[in-house]
Design a protein around this motif. Structure first.
Motif, PDB file in Angstrom:
ATOM      1  N   PRO A 214      38.500  55.013  40.734  1.00 24.06           N
ATOM      2  CA  PRO A 214      38.644  56.119  40.304  1.00 24.06           C
ATOM      3  C   PRO A 214      40.154  56.296  40.005  1.00 24.06           C
ATOM      4  O   PRO A 214      40.271  56.557  38.307  1.00 24.06           O
ATOM      5  CB  PRO A 214      37.953  57.388  40.739  1.00 24.06           C
ATOM      6  CG  PRO A 214      37.344  56.680  41.697  1.00 24.06           C
ATOM      7  CD  PRO A 214      38.100  54.863  42.481  1.00 24.06           C
TER       8      PRO A 214
ATOM      9  N   VAL B 289      34.165  67.003  35.682  1.00 22.99           N
ATOM     10  CA  VAL B 289      34.781  66.537  34.700  1.00 22.99           C
ATOM     11  C   VAL B 289      34.926  66.340  33.676  1.00 22.99           C
ATOM     12  O   VAL B 289      35.712  66.474  32.754  1.00 22.99           O
ATOM     13  CB  VAL B 289      35.424  66.059  35.257  1.00 22.99           C
ATOM     14  CG1 VAL B 289      36.530  65.395  35.363  1.00 22.99           C
ATOM     15  CG2 VAL B 289      35.974  66.475  37.238  1.00 22.99           C
ATOM     16  N   LEU B 290      34.295  65.240  33.479  1.00 21.82           N
ATOM     17  CA  LEU B 290      33.047  65.396  32.246  1.00 21.82           C
ATOM     18  C   LEU B 290      33.573  65.860  31.000  1.00 21.82           C
ATOM     19  O   LEU B 290      33.671  66.065  29.912  1.00 21.82           O
ATOM     20  CB  LEU B 290      31.845  64.197  32.775  1.00 21.82           C
ATOM     21  CG  LEU B 290      31.525  63.474  30.883  1.00 21.82           C
ATOM     22  CD1 LEU B 290      32.473  62.265  30.108  1.00 21.82           C
ATOM     23  CD2 LEU B 290      30.561  63.468  30.847  1.00 21.82           C
TER      24      LEU B 290
ATOM     25  N   THR C  57      37.184  59.069  33.337  1.00 24.75           N
ATOM     26  CA  THR C  57      35.869  59.663  33.701  1.00 24.75           C
ATOM     27  C   THR C  57      34.888  58.696  33.500  1.00 24.75           C
ATOM     28  O   THR C  57      33.640  59.009  34.423  1.00 24.75           O
ATOM     29  CB  THR C  57      35.907  61.265  33.912  1.00 24.75           C
ATOM     30  OG1 THR C  57      36.861  61.649  33.828  1.00 24.75           O
ATOM     31  CG2 THR C  57      34.534  61.978  33.849  1.00 24.75           C
TER      32      THR C  57
ATOM     33  N   THR D  90      37.682  64.608  39.695  1.00 24.83           N
ATOM     34  CA  THR D  90      36.037  63.926  40.146  1.00 24.83           C
ATOM     35  C   THR D  90      35.936  63.456  41.035  1.00 24.83           C
ATOM     36  O   THR D  90      34.362  63.759  41.545  1.00 24.83           O
ATOM     37  CB  THR D  90      35.883  62.284  39.762  1.00 24.83           C
ATOM     38  OG1 THR D  90      36.661  61.166  40.175  1.00 24.83           O
ATOM     39  CG2 THR D  90      36.347  62.628  37.643  1.00 24.83           C
TER      40      THR D  90
ATOM     41  N   ALA E 189      42.373  62.559  36.853  1.00 25.13           N
ATOM     42  CA  ALA E 189      41.108  62.256  36.847  1.00 25.13           C
ATOM     43  C   ALA E 189      40.138  61.777  38.208  1.00 25.13           C
ATOM     44  O   ALA E 189      39.028  62.439  38.585  1.00 25.13           O
ATOM     45  CB  ALA E 189      40.552  61.364  35.823  1.00 25.13           C
TER      46      ALA E 189
ATOM     47  N   TYR F 237      31.639  63.890  38.615  1.00 27.81           N
ATOM     48  CA  TYR F 237      31.825  63.093  37.419  1.00 27.81           C
ATOM     49  C   TYR F 237      31.194  63.277  35.925  1.00 27.81           C
ATOM     50  O   TYR F 237      32.358  64.106  35.788  1.00 27.81           O
ATOM     51  CB  TYR F 237      30.888  61.998  37.265  1.00 27.81           C
ATOM     52  CG  TYR F 237      31.964  60.801  38.272  1.00 27.81           C
ATOM     53  CD1 TYR F 237      33.125  60.548  38.281  1.00 27.81           C
ATOM     54  CD2 TYR F 237      31.059  60.109  39.182  1.00 27.81           C
ATOM     55  CE1 TYR F 237      33.775  59.113  38.742  1.00 27.81           C
ATOM     56  CE2 TYR F 237      31.611  59.227  39.880  1.00 27.81           C
ATOM     57  CZ  TYR F 237      32.909  58.617  39.979  1.00 27.81           C
ATOM     58  OH  TYR F 237      33.898  57.546  40.750  1.00 27.81           O
TER      59      TYR F 237
END
Length: 264
Positions: free
Chosen positions: A10, A155-156, A196, A147, A143, A152
């Motif tokens: 990530p 955060v998205l 992400t 996450t 990011a 995920y």
């Protein structure tokens, strides 16, 4: 990316994403400077030299990764990759993907003319406003950490809300300073979403992770190509609202994503 252990991927993806998003702004600044001082043909010459150097550095620096030969033809590979569009979750992810650089490139394509015509800004002042977007991109390297802590999907969603809010504020703000600040918020949101979403697509792709990410990249830059075309259809005030609506739709769509690792 296979040379990185899964726990570091990530962050590695976030750094790569930071690079090409940063290039989207730095490229505008550098090309404008070259065009104004030397003429537009030298923009192409200069970047051609950069690409040759990048090619040589790639050969010299990047490690060699063993390749598994599948024996598939190019047509079969394309068929296999686009066959991923039968997966509803991936289609949702790709739909969101298309809107990211669509709004990012489209916004900058439209904003310059608006600020020049409405607020009387000169080319060098426009460059400084584009450069301010780099501040928003400083969120991208984090990011991976976000996450790991929040998941995920959260955060998205946060990134999409941030990008949508920033773009709406650009439409609403009356002064150049406030528009610039709003653009930083918008870019920060996009900078969080891009890395992400790459990881989410990789998870949803399962065994076809490589093909899923390759298709992601294709759709991402397809959106980047469509952005200036849409931006040319109307003025900034109208276009920014159009992009706000598009990003709002992506935000709502992200709520329906089911990400296996997070059980939702």
């Amino acid at each position: 990316m296979n040379i990185y252990p899964p726990v570091k991927r990530p962050t590695a993806v976030a750094l790569i994403s930071t690079g090409f998003l940063l290039a989207g702004i730095v490229g505008q600044i550098v090309s404008s400077s070259i065009a104004s001082s030397l003429g537009w043909p030298y923009v192409f010459i200069s970047f051609a030299v950069v690409y040759v150097l990048a090619f040589l550095l790639t050969l010299a620096i990047l490690p060699t990764v063993p390749v598994k030969h599948t024996g598939l033809s190019l047509f079969a590979v394309w068929k296999q990759m686009f066959g991923l569009l039968r997966d509803v979750s991936l289609v949702k992810g790709y739909t969101i993907t298309f809107t990211l650089l669509l709004s990012f490139v489209g916004m900058y394509s439209s904003l310059g003319g608006y600020l020049a015509n409405t607020h009387g800004l000169k080319p060098e002042q426009l460059l400084s406003i584009r450069a301010a977007g780099i501040l928003g991109m400083m969120m991208s390297p984090f990011a991976g950490k976000f996450t790991a802590r929040f998941g995920y999907k959260r955060v998205l969603l946060a990134g999409l809300i941030g990008a949508t809010t920033g773009l709406w504020l650009e439409w609403a703000m009356p002064t150049v300073a406030l528009i610039t600040l709003a653009s930083v918020v918008f870019v920060a949101g996009i900078s969080i979403v891009v890395p992400t979403l790459i990881n989410i697509i990789g998870i949803l792709g399962k065994q076809a992770r490589g093909g899923a990410v390759a298709l992601y990249t294709f759709i991402l830059f397809l959106g980047a190509s469509a952005g200036p075309i849409i931006a040319a259809l109307a003025g900034f005030k109208v276009i920014s609202l159009v992009f706000v609506g598009i990003l709002t739709s992506s935000t709502l769509l992200s709520l329906t994503l089911r990400i296996p690792k997070e059980g939702r």
